[in-house]
Design an enzyme around this catalytic site. Structure first.
Site, mmCIF file in Angstrom:
data_model
loop_
_atom_site.group_PDB
_atom_site.id
_atom_site.type_symbol
_atom_site.label_atom_id
_atom_site.label_comp_id
_atom_site.label_asym_id
_atom_site.label_seq_id
_atom_site.Cartn_x
_atom_site.Cartn_y
_atom_site.Cartn_z
ATOM 1 N N CYS A 16 -37.618 13.992 -41.215
ATOM 2 C CA CYS A 16 -36.159 14.034 -41.097
ATOM 3 C C CYS A 16 -35.666 12.797 -40.123
ATOM 4 O O CYS A 16 -34.803 12.162 -40.163
ATOM 5 C CB CYS A 16 -35.635 15.334 -40.437
ATOM 6 S SG CYS A 16 -33.906 15.500 -40.106
ATOM 7 N N GLY A 53 -36.392 23.424 -37.574
ATOM 8 C CA GLY A 53 -36.501 22.059 -38.371
ATOM 9 C C GLY A 53 -35.295 21.133 -38.213
ATOM 10 O O GLY A 53 -34.532 21.308 -37.122
ATOM 11 N N CYS A 54 -34.916 20.455 -39.005
ATOM 12 C CA CYS A 54 -33.968 19.230 -38.812
ATOM 13 C C CYS A 54 -32.539 19.948 -38.343
ATOM 14 O O CYS A 54 -31.978 20.975 -39.172
ATOM 15 C CB CYS A 54 -33.592 18.547 -40.224
ATOM 16 S SG CYS A 54 -32.433 17.481 -40.083
ATOM 17 N N PHE A 55 -31.927 19.880 -37.604
ATOM 18 C CA PHE A 55 -30.810 20.467 -36.938
ATOM 19 C C PHE A 55 -29.819 20.294 -37.780
ATOM 20 O O PHE A 55 -28.666 20.854 -37.673
ATOM 21 C CB PHE A 55 -30.610 20.337 -35.440
ATOM 22 C CG PHE A 55 -30.650 18.699 -34.905
ATOM 23 C CD1 PHE A 55 -30.131 17.481 -35.853
ATOM 24 C CD2 PHE A 55 -30.789 18.317 -33.571
ATOM 25 C CE1 PHE A 55 -30.102 16.519 -35.354
ATOM 26 C CE2 PHE A 55 -30.801 17.015 -33.299
ATOM 27 C CZ PHE A 55 -30.646 15.931 -33.959
ATOM 28 N N TRP A 56 -29.453 19.209 -38.479
ATOM 29 C CA TRP A 56 -28.180 18.911 -39.478
ATOM 30 C C TRP A 56 -27.975 20.328 -40.164
ATOM 31 O O TRP A 56 -26.901 20.856 -40.115
ATOM 32 C CB TRP A 56 -28.424 17.852 -40.375
ATOM 33 C CG TRP A 56 -28.508 16.479 -39.851
ATOM 34 C CD1 TRP A 56 -28.023 16.130 -38.632
ATOM 35 C CD2 TRP A 56 -29.007 15.326 -40.284
ATOM 36 N NE1 TRP A 56 -28.400 14.808 -38.303
ATOM 37 C CE2 TRP A 56 -28.863 14.385 -39.567
ATOM 38 C CE3 TRP A 56 -29.553 15.050 -41.795
ATOM 39 C CZ2 TRP A 56 -28.900 12.977 -39.952
ATOM 40 C CZ3 TRP A 56 -29.799 13.736 -42.086
ATOM 41 C CH2 TRP A 56 -29.628 12.628 -41.138
#
Length: 222
Positions: A16, A53-56
């Site tokens: 990411c 995981g990816c904070f988006w």
């Protein structure tokens, strides 16, 4: 055609952090890299912190929930004070990409937040979420009280009992220490960049799956 397919697949092999640095064509000329400001806790409100995981994607998922006022992307679980995105992405800090959730416990109890967290990502993959690999993408539930820890432990036990995944949950259950908000340009990233390749190919399918599983917990018109 073969080369074209390889080009399509190449982005999925990068973490990411790498992809976030390569989608510059869709970015503003100047990104606001100053740390975001944390919201002021309102009367009767509570706060919870998770890493999945990816904070988006995780930020967007929590903000869909009824009773959640705001979710903030940031970093937690490490030792570096005021880390930068690049430091976390290079695994220099021990932090995981995390999301801090500001919510009304009268509308959405902590138990429901934990359930949503387990559905928001794959808690059975160690130091990885889909194409994103590294300790900064590990699954962590940060508790602030013995009651919260008991809630997390019970939710994990129930999740494991469903046999939904072949493997058991590997989520770390650790006491909360500190949360550092990520840079301003990361906040609300999912909605601000709907046409970005990573959002379309990785984040959006996860969000749509999340919405289907928690339909009765979503805000109106989601």
């Amino acid at each position: 055609m073969r080369h074209f397919l390889l080009l399509l697949l190449i982005p999925l092999y990068f973490g990411c952090a790498t992809k976030k640095g390569t989608d510059s064509d869709n970015q503003p000329t100047v990104k606001d890299t100053s740390p975001a400001k944390l919201p002021t806790l309102q009367p009767g409100e509570a706060v919870a912190t998770f890493a999945g995981g990816c904070f988006w994607c995780v930020e967007e998922e929590f903000e869909l929930l009824r009773g959640v006022r705001e979710a903030v992307s940031g970093y937690s679980g490490g030792i570096e004070e005021n880390p930068t995105y690049e430091q976390v992405g290079n695994n220099e800090t021990g932090h995981a990409e995390s999301v801090q959730v500001y919510y009304d416990p009268k509308v959405i109890p902590y138990d429901t937040l934990v359930k949503a967290f387990l559905y928001a990502h794959d808690p059975t993959t160690l130091n990885r979420q889909g194409p994103d690999a590294g300790k900064q993408y590990r699954s962590v539930a940060f508790y602030r009280s013995p009651a919260e820890k008991a809630s997390i432990d019970a939710a994990i036990k129930r999740f494991n009992a469903t046999a939904e995944h072949t493997d058991q949950v590997v989520t770390q259950v650790v006491p909360f220490n500190v949360f550092y908000p990520a840079e301003v340009y990361h906040q609300g990233y999912y909605r601000a960049h709907p046409d970005e390749a990573y959002i379309r190919s990785v984040s959006e399918p996860k969000v749509e799956k999340f919405k289907k599983r928690l339909t009765d917990k979503l805000k109106a018109a989601q």
